[in-house]
Motif scaffolding. Structure first.
Motif, short mmCIF file in Angstrom:
data_model
loop_
_atom_site.label_atom_id
_atom_site.label_comp_id
_atom_site.label_asym_id
_atom_site.label_seq_id
_atom_site.Cartn_x
_atom_site.Cartn_y
_atom_site.Cartn_z
N LEU A 19 0.83 -1.21 0.00
CA LEU A 19 0.00 0.00 0.00
C LEU A 19 0.86 1.26 0.00
O LEU A 19 0.55 2.24 -0.69
N MET A 20 1.94 1.25 0.80
CA MET A 20 2.83 2.40 0.83
C MET A 20 3.42 2.66 -0.56
O MET A 20 3.44 3.80 -1.04
N ASN A 21 3.89 1.60 -1.22
CA ASN A 21 4.46 1.76 -2.55
C ASN A 21 3.41 2.17 -3.57
O ASN A 21 3.67 2.98 -4.47
N GLY A 22 2.20 1.61 -3.43
CA GLY A 22 1.13 1.93 -4.37
C GLY A 22 0.72 3.39 -4.29
O GLY A 22 0.57 4.07 -5.31
N LEU A 23 0.52 3.88 -3.06
CA LEU A 23 0.14 5.29 -2.89
C LEU A 23 1.28 6.22 -3.31
O LEU A 23 1.05 7.27 -3.90
N SER A 24 2.51 5.82 -2.98
CA SER A 24 3.66 6.61 -3.40
C SER A 24 3.74 6.69 -4.92
O SER A 24 4.01 7.76 -5.49
N ASN A 25 3.48 5.57 -5.59
CA ASN A 25 3.53 5.55 -7.05
C ASN A 25 2.44 6.44 -7.65
O ASN A 25 2.67 7.10 -8.68
N GLU A 26 1.26 6.47 -7.03
CA GLU A 26 0.20 7.31 -7.56
C GLU A 26 0.51 8.79 -7.40
O GLU A 26 -0.04 9.63 -8.10
N ASN A 27 1.37 9.13 -6.46
CA ASN A 27 1.82 10.51 -6.31
C ASN A 27 2.85 10.88 -7.37
O ASN A 27 2.93 12.04 -7.77
N THR A 28 3.67 9.93 -7.76
CA THR A 28 4.88 10.26 -8.53
C THR A 28 4.99 9.53 -9.87
O THR A 28 6.01 9.68 -10.54
N ALA A 29 4.00 8.75 -10.27
CA ALA A 29 4.12 7.91 -11.47
C ALA A 29 4.49 8.72 -12.71
O ALA A 29 5.36 8.33 -13.50
N ALA A 30 3.84 9.87 -12.90
CA ALA A 30 4.11 10.68 -14.08
C ALA A 30 5.53 11.24 -14.06
O ALA A 30 6.25 11.21 -15.06
N LEU A 31 5.96 11.74 -12.88
CA LEU A 31 7.31 12.29 -12.77
C LEU A 31 8.35 11.23 -13.11
O LEU A 31 9.36 11.52 -13.77
N LYS A 32 8.12 10.00 -12.65
CA LYS A 32 9.07 8.92 -12.94
C LYS A 32 9.03 8.54 -14.42
O LYS A 32 10.06 8.25 -15.02
N SER A 33 7.83 8.52 -15.00
CA SER A 33 7.73 8.14 -16.41
C SER A 33 8.38 9.20 -17.31
O SER A 33 8.84 8.88 -18.40
N TRP A 34 8.40 10.46 -16.85
CA TRP A 34 9.08 11.52 -17.62
C TRP A 34 10.59 11.48 -17.42
O TRP A 34 11.31 12.25 -18.04
#
Length: 346
Positions: free
Chosen positions: A35-50
């Motif tokens: 859950l921690m990783n999932g919520l963290s990813n939803e905050n930053t997924a776009a930044l990481k994909s860029w």
């Protein structure tokens, strides 16, 4: 190892309950980590994909992307410029539905639009009246060709869906930067400069952020992760205490048997080795079952539940739990070392 296995086989119920307890604690740890990783990813997924490395915002934006506005005279021509504004999409055909999104405007010739965004269906933007949405919105009834409005303004058409298009736990709606400027209003040309390289350049009226610094300043990100980390830390400590107490009680109940074995000439080191082996068998059995249950749970959960397992972090968590098992065995092994063979004669 022989003594450990023989005893576990003989006392199936007792050791089965201990394994069950380990499974429940470990399973909860894995789910919290996911859950921690999932919520963290939803905050930053776009930044990481860029592949973001450096961000520049207006120095008066209070470290918030959505509050940052840049004027044309502030923006160097060689930098990728994005616009960001939170808002609401509303379907203008079919069943009415409203969806909170982050509207992100991009220039088609910038590196983000050309190289970083991965489409799962449809095509990229060809004019100002088109949108590319995060793929999760397909589950909300948005499809290629769906017509929507943003904050009740101009009608737009969905022409594609992108992977990892989330920012601040909200799906992204990509549009052209010129359309973003029209929808945002005012004389502003964008919200931020983005670079895929670490940079130390400073621009007038802007503040520079490294990617880690920028992510930590996302609203609620640090507090959210700190909360989960504290919960996981407390659970690890609790598991250490609980397992140690169980092993201590089991060892205390077998004091007479250990004393008899010592009186028969079996060295204490062999008994200690059996106890440590027993602890590892219990821990490994519990971890393996917990991993299987976690995998089943992740597959059974609805797609809207943000659970993400990182194999690297999962490996470290397994090693931490094994370490806890070894630490827990220190208490009973210390007791075994102090057992007097004469106790068998009392």
């Amino acid at each position: 190892m022989f003594l450990a296995l023989r005893e576990i086989k003989k006392e199936k119920l007792r050791y089965g309950l201990i394994i069950t307890m380990i499974v429940m604690i470990t399973y909860l740890l894995f789910i919290l980590l996911g859950l921690m990783n999932g919520l963290s990813n939803e905050n930053t997924a776009a930044l990481k994909s860029w592949d973001t490395r450096t961000v520049w915002l207006n120095k008066n934006a209070n470290d918030r992307l959505s509050q940052s506005t840049l004027m044309a005279n502030q923006v160097p021509k060689h930098m990728a410029l994005i616009g960001d504004v939170p808002g609401q999409l509303k379907r203008t055909q079919g069943a009415a539905h409203k969806q909170d999104v982050q509207l992100v405007g991009l220039k088609n010739h910038d590196f983000i639009a050309q190289k970083k965004i991965q489409l799962v269906s449809g095509h990229w933007l060809r004019n100002d009246c088109q949108l590319v949405l995060d793929e999760s919105l397909r589950q909300q009834g948005y499809h290629l060709g769906t017509k929507v409005s943003f904050n009740g303004n101009k009608q737009l058409k969905v022409v594609g869906f992108a992977r990892d298009a989330k920012l601040n736990i909200a799906p992204i709606a990509y549009t052209t930067l010129s359309q973003w400027q029209k929808l945002h209003g005012g004389p502003f040309v964008g919200s931020a400069l983005i670079s895929d390289k670490a940079s130390h350049h400073h621009y007038a009226g802007m503040r520079r952020y490294g990617i880690k610094q920028f992510i930590n300043k996302l609203p609620g990100y640090t507090a959210q992760n700190t909360t989960f980390e504290m919960m996981i830390g407390f659970l690890l400590v609790i598991s250490l205490v609980v397992i140690a107490v169980f092993l201590y009680i089991l060892t205390m109940q077998k004091t007479k048997q250990y004393a008899l074995l010592r009186a028969q000439g079996i060295p204490s080191e062999k008994l200690v080795g059996a106890t440590i082996a027993q602890s590892l068998i219990l821990i490994i059995s519990g971890v393996v079952i917990a991993v299987v249950l976690t995998g089943i749970t992740i597959k059974a959960l609805p797609a809207g539940v943000p659970v993400l397992m990182d194999p690297h972090q999962l490996s470290w968590m397994v090693l931490a739990i094994l370490g806890i098992g070894l630490l827990s065995s220190c208490l009973p092994t210390a007791m075994i070392m102090r057992i007097d063979p004469l106790d068998a004669l009392k």
